[in-house]
Design an enzyme around this catalytic site. Structure first.
Site, PDB file in Angstrom:
ATOM      1  N   ASP A  32      33.160  34.792  53.767  1.00  0.00           N
ATOM      2  CA  ASP A  32      33.704  36.067  53.278  1.00  0.00           C
ATOM      3  C   ASP A  32      34.777  36.555  54.260  1.00  0.00           C
ATOM      4  O   ASP A  32      34.877  36.055  55.379  1.00  0.00           O
ATOM      5  CB  ASP A  32      32.558  37.075  53.172  1.00  0.00           C
ATOM      6  CG  ASP A  32      33.054  38.489  52.960  1.00  0.00           C
ATOM      7  OD1 ASP A  32      33.734  38.724  51.953  1.00  0.00           O
ATOM      8  OD2 ASP A  32      32.770  39.363  53.814  1.00  0.00           O
ATOM      9  N   ALA A  64      36.295  40.568  54.814  1.00  0.00           N
ATOM     10  CA  ALA A  64      36.038  41.836  55.523  1.00  0.00           C
ATOM     11  C   ALA A  64      34.552  41.986  55.853  1.00  0.00           C
ATOM     12  O   ALA A  64      33.688  41.840  54.993  1.00  0.00           O
ATOM     13  CB  ALA A  64      36.510  43.009  54.685  1.00  0.00           C
ATOM     14  N   ALA A  99      28.243  54.441  49.680  1.00  0.00           N
ATOM     15  CA  ALA A  99      29.547  53.787  49.573  1.00  0.00           C
ATOM     16  C   ALA A  99      29.470  52.323  49.999  1.00  0.00           C
ATOM     17  O   ALA A  99      30.266  51.501  49.551  1.00  0.00           O
ATOM     18  CB  ALA A  99      30.585  54.522  50.426  1.00  0.00           C
ATOM     19  N   MET A 106      28.930  46.849  48.487  1.00  0.00           N
ATOM     20  CA  MET A 106      30.047  46.190  49.186  1.00  0.00           C
ATOM     21  C   MET A 106      30.060  44.681  48.920  1.00  0.00           C
ATOM     22  O   MET A 106      29.008  44.050  48.882  1.00  0.00           O
ATOM     23  CB  MET A 106      29.941  46.450  50.690  1.00  0.00           C
ATOM     24  CG  MET A 106      31.230  46.174  51.429  1.00  0.00           C
ATOM     25  SD  MET A 106      32.599  47.217  50.877  1.00  0.00           S
ATOM     26  CE  MET A 106      32.192  48.751  51.719  1.00  0.00           C
ATOM     27  N   LYS A 126      36.449  45.540  43.748  1.00  0.00           N
ATOM     28  CA  LYS A 126      36.418  46.972  44.044  1.00  0.00           C
ATOM     29  C   LYS A 126      36.233  47.871  42.819  1.00  0.00           C
ATOM     30  O   LYS A 126      35.589  48.911  42.908  1.00  0.00           O
ATOM     31  CB  LYS A 126      37.671  47.386  44.832  1.00  0.00           C
ATOM     32  CG  LYS A 126      37.821  46.653  46.178  1.00  0.00           C
ATOM     33  CD  LYS A 126      36.576  46.680  47.040  1.00  0.00           C
ATOM     34  CE  LYS A 126      36.678  45.759  48.248  1.00  0.00           C
ATOM     35  NZ  LYS A 126      35.353  45.440  48.843  1.00  0.00           N
ATOM     36  N   HIS A 162      32.693  47.826  42.173  1.00  0.00           N
ATOM     37  CA  HIS A 162      32.030  48.607  43.219  1.00  0.00           C
ATOM     38  C   HIS A 162      31.991  50.090  42.829  1.00  0.00           C
ATOM     39  O   HIS A 162      30.960  50.752  42.952  1.00  0.00           O
ATOM     40  CB  HIS A 162      32.808  48.395  44.526  1.00  0.00           C
ATOM     41  CG  HIS A 162      32.219  49.043  45.732  1.00  0.00           C
ATOM     42  ND1 HIS A 162      32.075  48.375  46.934  1.00  0.00           N
ATOM     43  CD2 HIS A 162      31.752  50.303  45.964  1.00  0.00           C
ATOM     44  CE1 HIS A 162      31.536  49.199  47.828  1.00  0.00           C
ATOM     45  NE2 HIS A 162      31.347  50.372  47.272  1.00  0.00           N
ATOM     46  N   ARG A 202      31.851  38.696  42.648  1.00  0.00           N
ATOM     47  CA  ARG A 202      30.420  38.648  42.982  1.00  0.00           C
ATOM     48  C   ARG A 202      29.645  39.674  42.145  1.00  0.00           C
ATOM     49  O   ARG A 202      30.206  40.720  41.857  1.00  0.00           O
ATOM     50  CB  ARG A 202      30.234  38.982  44.467  1.00  0.00           C
ATOM     51  CG  ARG A 202      30.934  38.022  45.374  1.00  0.00           C
ATOM     52  CD  ARG A 202      30.972  38.598  46.761  1.00  0.00           C
ATOM     53  NE  ARG A 202      31.757  37.732  47.646  1.00  0.00           N
ATOM     54  CZ  ARG A 202      32.434  38.187  48.697  1.00  0.00           C
ATOM     55  NH1 ARG A 202      32.433  39.477  48.993  1.00  0.00           N
ATOM     56  NH2 ARG A 202      33.103  37.356  49.449  1.00  0.00           N
ATOM     57  N   ASP A 220      28.464  39.077  54.736  1.00  0.00           N
ATOM     58  CA  ASP A 220      27.879  40.231  55.448  1.00  0.00           C
ATOM     59  C   ASP A 220      27.277  41.259  54.497  1.00  0.00           C
ATOM     60  O   ASP A 220      26.952  42.360  54.930  1.00  0.00           O
ATOM     61  CB  ASP A 220      28.952  40.913  56.292  1.00  0.00           C
ATOM     62  CG  ASP A 220      29.962  41.659  55.434  1.00  0.00           C
ATOM     63  OD1 ASP A 220      30.567  41.022  54.553  1.00  0.00           O
ATOM     64  OD2 ASP A 220      30.116  42.885  55.615  1.00  0.00           O
TER      65      ASP A 220
END
Lengths: 60, 203
Positions: free
Chosen positions: B2, B4, B35, B39, B43, B46, B151, B177
């Site tokens: 991944d 970020a 928030a 993750m 986005k 998200h 994802r 992460d």
């Protein structure tokens, strides 16, 4: 948590956030968790040896 | 691998503050934890995942007197994207240990692919800045290449396998992460490894 925030934690508090995060990864299907990327080559060696034994992801 | 929170941007801060801000602009106070929970997803997905959380759904109903709809998701995303782009370049420093590890793995003959919840437009900024700082995988792909299906679907991993000519998912290791990274790995049938320090999931 920023790098500064993390490094200023006590060793005890670091262990707490590390184990909490590790549990969350494991509960969501991780085969392994590592603290930092420095541990990745070692984990890949372990995965290679599991593969040699006929193991597959999520069977560990 | 991944990007970020794993390869760059310790703590995955670039998007977190923007998510909090766009909800604040819409009159909703959301927590950092809320928030961060989705993750790793594309986005816009998200934002939808945040709106679906029971507490945020009910805040929305209090504020607007109705449930959120897809138009609301798109409006929030229209605010998100430019705000993220403004600061994204500032969040491209490598996470300690990543560059050395990638180099060591490459020397052993491994191929280094990558997936992300960012779009191509966002990744143009991340990849070009990361490259200047020594961070360069062999391949990167975004959900723009998989019909915007990110994802937890596994397709970005399959694009990497195709490009890097990898023969079987069980010979692939996915490192990330977030929870959605782990789910992507599980769904792809690869080995999933969660990296803890510097992760979004650490909070």
């Amino acid at each position: 948590m920023s790098l500064n925030e993390y490094t200023s934690l006590s060793e005890f508090d670091k262990e707490i956030v590390i184990s909490k995060t590790a549990n969350s990864f494991m509960q969501n299907g991780a085969d392994f968790t590592i603290k930092t990327m420095n541990e990745l080559p070692g984990i890949i060696e372990r995965i290679n040896s599991l593969i040699s034994d006929g193991k597959r992801p999520r069977t560990n | 691998m991944d990007w970020a929170g794993t390869a760059v941007d310790f703590g995955c801060f670039a998007p977190v503050n923007v998510f909090v801000d766009i909800f604040k602009n819409a009159g909703l106070e959301v927590t950092m934890e809320e928030a961060r929970a989705p993750m790793g997803m594309l986005k816009i997905d998200h934002i939808r995942a945040m709106l679906t959380m029971p507490r945020i759904s009910s805040l929305w109903r209090e504020e607007y007197g109705r449930s959120f709809n897809e138009e609301d998701v798109e409006k929030l995303y229209a605010e998100f994207e430019p705000a993220l782009m403004m600061s994204l370049a500032d969040y491209t420093d490598p996470i300690p240990g990543v560059i050395e590890t990638v180099e060591a793995l490459r020397n052993r003959g491994l191929k280094i692919g990558s997936t992300t919840g960012y779009t191509d437009t966002m990744m143009d900024v991340v990849v070009s800045n990361a490259l200047k700082k020594g961070n360069q995988p062999d391949f990167h792909v975004t959900p723009d290449a998989t019909h915007s299906i990110g994802r937890p679907y596994p397709y970005m991993i399959y694009r990497n396998m195709e490009e890097l000519k990898l023969s079987a998912s069980w010979k692939v290791v996915k490192v990330g992460d977030t929870i959605s990274d782990m789910q992507e790995g599980v769904n792809a049938g690869v080995w999933s490894v969660g990296v803890i320090v510097g992760s979004s999931e650490m909070g």
